[in-house]
Design an enzyme around this catalytic site. Structure first.
Site, short mmCIF file in Angstrom:
data_model
loop_
_atom_site.label_atom_id
_atom_site.label_comp_id
_atom_site.label_asym_id
_atom_site.label_seq_id
_atom_site.Cartn_x
_atom_site.Cartn_y
_atom_site.Cartn_z
CG HIS A 271 13.07 -62.53 16.59
ND1 HIS A 271 14.09 -63.36 16.99
CD2 HIS A 271 13.62 -61.74 15.61
CE1 HIS A 271 15.20 -63.09 16.30
NE2 HIS A 271 14.94 -62.10 15.46
CG HIS A 318 15.42 -71.80 18.35
ND1 HIS A 318 15.88 -72.00 17.07
CD2 HIS A 318 15.81 -70.56 18.72
CE1 HIS A 318 16.55 -70.91 16.71
NE2 HIS A 318 16.51 -70.02 17.69
N1 HAX Z 1 5.09 -72.82 24.58
C1 HAX Z 1 3.93 -73.35 24.14
N2 HAX Z 1 3.77 -73.85 22.90
C2 HAX Z 1 4.84 -73.85 22.10
C3 HAX Z 1 6.09 -73.34 22.51
C4 HAX Z 1 6.19 -72.80 23.81
N3 HAX Z 1 7.31 -72.25 24.26
N4 HAX Z 1 6.96 -73.49 21.48
C5 HAX Z 1 6.28 -74.03 20.45
N5 HAX Z 1 4.99 -74.25 20.82
C6 HAX Z 1 3.90 -74.74 20.01
C7 HAX Z 1 3.71 -73.83 18.81
O1 HAX Z 1 2.96 -72.67 19.18
C8 HAX Z 1 3.00 -74.74 17.84
O2 HAX Z 1 1.67 -74.85 18.26
P1 HAX Z 1 0.45 -74.92 17.21
O3 HAX Z 1 0.75 -76.10 16.33
O4 HAX Z 1 -0.78 -75.10 18.06
O5 HAX Z 1 0.47 -73.63 16.45
C9 HAX Z 1 3.68 -76.08 18.09
O6 HAX Z 1 4.24 -75.99 19.42
C10 HAX Z 1 4.80 -76.39 17.11
O7 HAX Z 1 5.72 -75.32 17.10
P2 HAX Z 1 7.27 -75.58 16.82
O8 HAX Z 1 7.39 -76.12 15.44
O9 HAX Z 1 7.88 -76.35 17.92
O10 HAX Z 1 7.86 -74.11 16.93
P3 HAX Z 1 7.98 -72.99 15.79
O11 HAX Z 1 9.21 -73.28 15.00
O12 HAX Z 1 6.71 -72.83 15.04
O13 HAX Z 1 8.17 -71.67 16.66
C11 HAX Z 1 9.06 -70.38 18.43
C12 HAX Z 1 9.37 -71.40 17.33
C13 HAX Z 1 10.35 -69.91 19.04
C14 HAX Z 1 8.33 -69.18 17.81
C15 HAX Z 1 8.16 -71.05 19.50
O14 HAX Z 1 8.88 -72.11 20.11
C16 HAX Z 1 7.66 -70.09 20.57
O15 HAX Z 1 6.63 -69.44 20.35
N6 HAX Z 1 8.39 -69.97 21.73
C17 HAX Z 1 8.04 -69.01 22.77
C18 HAX Z 1 8.49 -67.60 22.38
C19 HAX Z 1 9.99 -67.47 22.42
O16 HAX Z 1 10.65 -67.85 23.37
N7 HAX Z 1 10.56 -66.88 21.36
C20 HAX Z 1 12.02 -66.62 21.27
C21 HAX Z 1 12.74 -67.61 20.37
C22 HAX Z 1 14.22 -67.35 20.26
C23 HAX Z 1 14.48 -66.05 19.59
O17 HAX Z 1 14.22 -65.80 18.43
N8 HAX Z 1 14.96 -65.12 20.36
O18 HAX Z 1 15.08 -63.90 19.92
#
Ligand code: HAX
Length: 440
Positions: A271, A318
């Site tokens: 987050h 996201h």
């Molecule tokens: N890099 C690598 N892998 C990623 C990824 C990224 N940036 N984003 C998603 N994935 C992966 C997930 O880890 C998941 O892998 P597994 O199935 O092996 O567990 C797969 O893709 C499916 O995930 P998703 O459904 O696309 O994404 P989620 O809704 O589960 O998660 C997140 C959303 C934001 C947590 C995720 O995209 C992420 O971890 N991003 C990087 C961290 C980040 O930038 N966070 C900030 C988000 C915005 C925010 O809240 N800001 O405050």
């Protein structure tokens, strides 16, 4: 009562009557259904919350009371000669539901100035933590120490009528928002600037004063803070920080306790802490490659290394958005205007050209596009704010606007304690075998 409090109460009374009517006629209508996958996988896509302050569209991004970020930049009041919106105006919009006049925004500035005193015990509490404590831990500790000032907690102890809950919650929200820049700046100066503190300037707006107390007098940095505090303020209700604040508030924990709980969620790397992770990741890339101006090919290799190490690429992806985050775009526009030749900012733009196709090629990432955190650090570094562990504190100060405006609405609408049903895998298996319902 203050004029804004009156306006808020009038809006909340009208909304209460309307919601009562809606529920009387349509309360049994279904707004969705829940699959087993959703129950196990982060409740994604379950519509089960009401948050009045903003609404997120997967394709278009965030709208605050119906207004997009470019619209806010055009319509919200600014400081004289300024180009970015005053966060005071956004708070008014989220709270009252209408665009503020310049006078309304200035009124909030002066109310927050008046209420900004932070008692000494808060600073002493922060001082008791070792200097290597993470700034977010110091920040939440400071907010918890400030809880001694809660009007709601005092009124509840005296036996306040539940119809009046909104009133001290409103006062707590205003007090807390007013005091946060002082706490944030204190932590910054304590940890990074030799404990040499800067007194507030009673003539400055809320975000301008934060910049001033941190030691940044550059007017374009103050503009960045106004933009930053506006775009990070709210992202509808289901994200971890907003949902946690709302959930904890539903137990009638006061706004200090509720907000602190939400900010502990913001401090997670998936987050809000992602903003520090992005810059850390870029700095490490520069170090490993031995250049502060990597090519797209070098960046692509580094992204592959990150993924091969079982790590996420910070700042990308996201849970709801499916396009480039308009909060990223707003910061990119700021960069083009104020620092088009900055190497780090240009690296962020090259990363933007490089990462999405790589994430897309994995076949599992639902959103390969950048979020708000992919850009913010590079702008801060440009002005000399290189201490990236502090970045999430800035996010937290901004997020107070949205989650505390929402908390005012929660209590004014009389929303009850939140308590969704959970199940065990044993119960799921029995249900799948036809042995009874699991949602009783
Ligand atoms: N890099 C690598 N892998 C990623 C990824 C990224 N940036 N984003 C998603 N994935 C992966 C997930 O880890 C998941 O892998 P597994 O199935 O092996 O567990 C797969 O893709 C499916 O995930 P998703 O459904 O696309 O994404 P989620 O809704 O589960 O998660 C997140 C959303 C934001 C947590 C995720 O995209 C992420 O971890 N991003 C990087 C961290 C980040 O930038 N966070 C900030 C988000 C915005 C925010 O809240 N800001 O405050």
């Amino acid at each position: 009562m203050g004029i804004i409090k009156d306006r808020f109460k009038a809006k909340a009374d009208a909304a209460n009557a309307e919601i009562k009517d809606i529920l009387k006629t349509h309360g049994n209508k279904k707004i969705g259904e829940v699959t087993l996958a959703q129950a196990y996988q982060g409740m994604r896509g379950i519509t089960g919350l009401v948050t009045e302050t903003s609404l997120l569209d997967a394709q278009e991004g965030i709208r605050f009371r119906g207004y997009s970020i470019p619209e806010l930049q055009e319509k919200l009041p600014k400081v004289p000669g300024g180009g970015e919106p005053l966060p005071e105006g956004l708070f008014y919009l989220m709270l009252v539901g209408e665009l503020p006049t310049e006078e309304d925004a200035n009124h909030i500035t002066s109310v927050w100035q008046r209420r900004s005193h932070v008692p000494n015990h808060v600073f002493h509490t922060i001082d008791a933590l070792p200097i290597n404590t993470h700034p977010m831990t110091m920040f939440v500790t400071g907010v918890m120490a400030l809880q001694t000032e809660s009007n709601f907690a005092k009124e509840y102890a005296k036996g306040i009528n539940k119809k009046e809950y909104w009133n001290p919650v409103y006062d707590d929200a205003m007090d807390l928002i007013a005091r946060l820049p002082r706490i944030a700046a204190y932590i910054y100066r304590r940890k990074y600037k030799n404990n040499e503190h800067i007194q507030p300037n009673g003539l400055l707006d809320w975000a301008g004063n934060l910049a001033h107390m941190m030691g940044y007098e550059n007017e374009s940095f103050k503009e960045l803070m106004r933009l930053y505090m506006t775009i990070h303020a709210d992202h509808e209700g289901g994200n971890v920080s907003a949902h946690t604040t709302h959930l904890v508030g539903s137990a009638l924990s006061d706004p200090y306790l509720s907000y602190a709980a939400g900010m502990n969620g913001l401090a997670g790397p998936l987050h809000g802490l992602a903003n520090q992770e992005v810059i850390k990741w870029i700095f490490e890339m520069q170090e490993q490659l031995g250049t502060d101006d990597p090519t797209k090919e070098q960046i692509a290799d580094y992204v592959q290394k990150t993924l091969a190490g079982g790590k996420v690429v910070p700042g990308y992806g996201h849970a709801v958005l499916r396009k480039t985050d308009p909060r990223f775009t707003a910061q990119m526009e700021f960069g083009k205007k104020h620092m088009p030749d900055d190497k780090l900012v240009n690296t962020v733009w090259k990363v933007y050209e490089t990462v999405p196709p790589i994430l897309e090629s994995l076949g599992k990432v639902k959103n390969p596009w950048p979020n708000v955190d992919a850009h913010s650090g590079a702008l801060l570094v440009h002005y000399g704010l290189v201490e990236y562990e502090f970045y999430t504190v800035l996010f937290a100060v901004s997020r107070a606007l949205g989650v505390l405006a929402s908390l005012c609405w929660d209590r004014a609408l009389g929303l009850p304690i939140e308590r969704p049903k959970s199940v065990t895998t044993e119960a799921v298996k029995e249900w799948l075998e036809g042995k009874g319902e699991i949602w009783e």
